[in-house]
Write a protein that holds these residues in place. Structure first.
Motif, PDB file in Angstrom:
ATOM      1  N   MET A  50      62.629  44.294  32.168  1.00 53.84           N
ATOM      2  CA  MET A  50      61.578  44.632  33.119  1.00 53.84           C
ATOM      3  C   MET A  50      60.386  45.272  32.399  1.00 53.84           C
ATOM      4  SD  MET A  50      61.098  44.360  36.443  1.00 53.84           S
ATOM      5  CE  MET A  50      62.747  44.361  37.136  1.00 53.84           C
ATOM      6  N   LEU A  51      60.686  46.140  31.437  1.00 56.94           N
ATOM      7  CA  LEU A  51      59.611  46.745  30.647  1.00 56.94           C
ATOM      8  C   LEU A  51      58.849  45.676  29.870  1.00 56.94           C
ATOM      9  CD1 LEU A  51      61.512  49.898  29.363  1.00 56.94           C
ATOM     10  CD2 LEU A  51      59.392  49.937  30.692  1.00 56.94           C
ATOM     11  N   GLY A  52      59.588  44.725  29.318  1.00 57.23           N
ATOM     12  CA  GLY A  52      58.940  43.648  28.573  1.00 57.23           C
ATOM     13  C   GLY A  52      57.972  42.863  29.429  1.00 57.23           C
ATOM     14  N   GLN A  53      58.401  42.482  30.637  1.00 61.46           N
ATOM     15  CA  GLN A  53      57.510  41.667  31.458  1.00 61.46           C
ATOM     16  C   GLN A  53      56.349  42.481  32.021  1.00 61.46           C
ATOM     17  OE1 GLN A  53      60.349  39.981  34.223  1.00 61.46           O
ATOM     18  NE2 GLN A  53      59.923  41.520  35.779  1.00 61.46           N
ATOM     19  N   ALA A  54      56.555  43.786  32.250  1.00 63.85           N
ATOM     20  CA  ALA A  54      55.446  44.624  32.717  1.00 63.85           C
ATOM     21  C   ALA A  54      54.402  44.801  31.617  1.00 63.85           C
ATOM     22  CB  ALA A  54      55.980  45.972  33.185  1.00 63.85           C
TER      23      ALA A  54
END
Length: 324
Positions: A122-126
Motif C-alpha cells: 500500500m505504501l508503494g502504490q501511494a
C-alpha cells in the motif's frame, strides 16, 4: 432494517458497523455511497482499537489489523494518498504490536505478517501515486520479501493472489520508467500465479485480477507497437469477462467490462479502424447507463477517458461536427 443496523453501529457494535460498510460499498439494500462507507470504516478502526486495548488477543488484534488495512485502501481509492501513507504506517505498527504483545498460533501470526506485507504494498502504490518512484520501488521490494516468505510456507491462494497483485504494481512502476521488458516480465509472473489460483479456487475475484492483468499487458504491447499481441490479450480478457458476467451478473462487474472494452477500442483506433472503434465506444456508453441504474454515478475517469478518445477518433475521421 437499516435503522436497526445503524442504531447498533452507533452503539459501537463492530458487526453492525461492518454490515453498514458492506451495504454502502456494494449497494446492498441501500444506494451505493462510498462516502458513507468510508466514514463507517473510520468508525470501525476506532472501535476495534478500543476493543484491542481492552482485550488484547489474537482475535481482536486481527480485527484491528484488518480494519486499518481496509481504511488505508479506502484512502487510496479516494486519492487521499498522504492519509493512505499515514494509515499504512500505522498498519505496520499495529502488526508489530500484535505479534509482540499477543500469543498467536502459527497460522494467525503469518496472517498478520501477510498484512504487514500488504502495508508495504500500500505504501508503494501511494508513493507511486505522488510520483516518488524510488520510495515506491523500495516498499515494493520489502513487500515482495515478506510475501515470498509467506507463499513459500503456505499453500494459500489468497497469499498467492497478493503476490500476483504486487507483481502487477511493480510492472506498473516499470512501465512509468519505460522499462517495458521488465513490465511484461512482471505481468507474466502475475498471470501465471493467477491462472494457477483459478485451478485451485474458482471465484469472481480470481478471474477479475486476471482480466486486469491482461488489460495491463495489452497496454504495454500497444506502447511498443505490437498491436497484434495487444489484441490477443484483450480478446482473452473479453472471453473471461463473458464468463464472469454469465456466472456473477453484469451489474457487479460493469466497470470492469467498460475497462476491457476501452482497451479494445484503443486497439482499433491504433489500427485506424474508425467504425469499429466508435462501435465499441457505443457499447461502453450503454454500460455507463447500466452503472448509473445500479450505482447512481459513472466513474468519472472512465467517462472522461471515453470522451477524450472519441474526440481523437472524430479528428482522425475528419468528423469535426461531432467534436463539438
Amino acid at each position: 432494517a437499516l435503522e436497526l443496523i445503524t442504531s447498533a453501529a452507533e452503539q459501537k457494535l463492530p458487526e453492525a458497523i461492518k454490515q453498514l460498510v458492506n451495504m454502502y460499498t456494494n449497494g446492498d439494500g441501500v444506494k451505493f455511497n462510498r462516502h458513507k462507507a468510508f466514514e463507517w470504516r473510520k468508525k470501525l478502526l476506532s472501535v476495534n482499537e478500543e476493543i484491542y486495548e481492552q482485550e488484547k488477543s489474537c482475535f481482536t488484534g486481527l480485527d484491528y489489523v484488518l480494519s486499518c488495512f481496509e481504511l488505508a485502501n479506502a484512502y487510496y481509492e479516494m486519492d487521499l494518498f498522504e492519509d493512505c501513507i499515514m494509515t499504512s504506517l500505522k498498519l505496520e505498527y499495529i502488526c508489530d504490536c500484535v505479534i509482540n504483545e499477543v500469543c498467536c498460533d502459527e497460522d494467525d501470526a503469518f496472517e498478520i505478517i501477510r498484512y504487514a506485507a500488504l502495508a508495504e504494498m500500500m505504501l508503494g502504490q501511494a508513493y507511486h501515486a505522488i510520483d516518488d518512484l524510488d520510495s515506491a520501488a523500495e516498499h515494493y521490494r520489502k513487500s515482495k520479501l515478506k510475501l515470498v516468505s509467506y507463499v513459500t510456507k503456505y499453500d494459500n491462494p489468497y497469499a498467492d493472489r497478493d503476490l500476483s497483485l504486487l507483481y502487477n504494481k511493480m510492472a506498473q512502476l516499470h512501465k512509468v520508467r519505460a522499462e517495458y521488458d521488465e513490465a511484461l516480465k512482471h505481468y507474466d509472473w502475475a498471470l501465471v500465479i493467477q491462472k494457477e489460483n483459478s485451478k485451485k479456487q474458482s471465484d469472481a475475484e480470481h478471474l477479475v485480477v486476471q482480466v486486469l492483468t491482461l488489460c495491463n499487458m495489452s497496454e504495454i504491447y500497444r506502447l511498443i507497437g505490437d498491436i497484434k499481441a495487444s489484441k490477443e490479450k484483450v480478446d482473452e480478457a473479453l472471453k473471461m469477462m463473458d464468463e464472469i458476467v454469465a456466472v456473477y451478473g453484469l451489474p457487479r462487474h460493469v466497470a470492469l467490462k467498460m475497462v476491457v472494452l476501452m482497451a479494445s477500442a484503443e486497439n482499433y483506433r491504433m489500427e485506424g479502424s474508425v467504425d469499429k472503434t466508435l462501435d465499441v465506444y457505443a457499447e461502453v456508453e450503454k454500460l455507463e447507463q447500466v452503472f448509473i441504474d445500479n450505482y447512481e454515478e459513472v466513474p468519472e475517469v472512465i467517462r472522461a477517458k471515453r470522451l477524450a478518445k472519441m474526440v481523437n477518433v472524430y479528428f482522425m475521421a475528419a468528423r469535426y461536427d461531432l467534436v463539438i
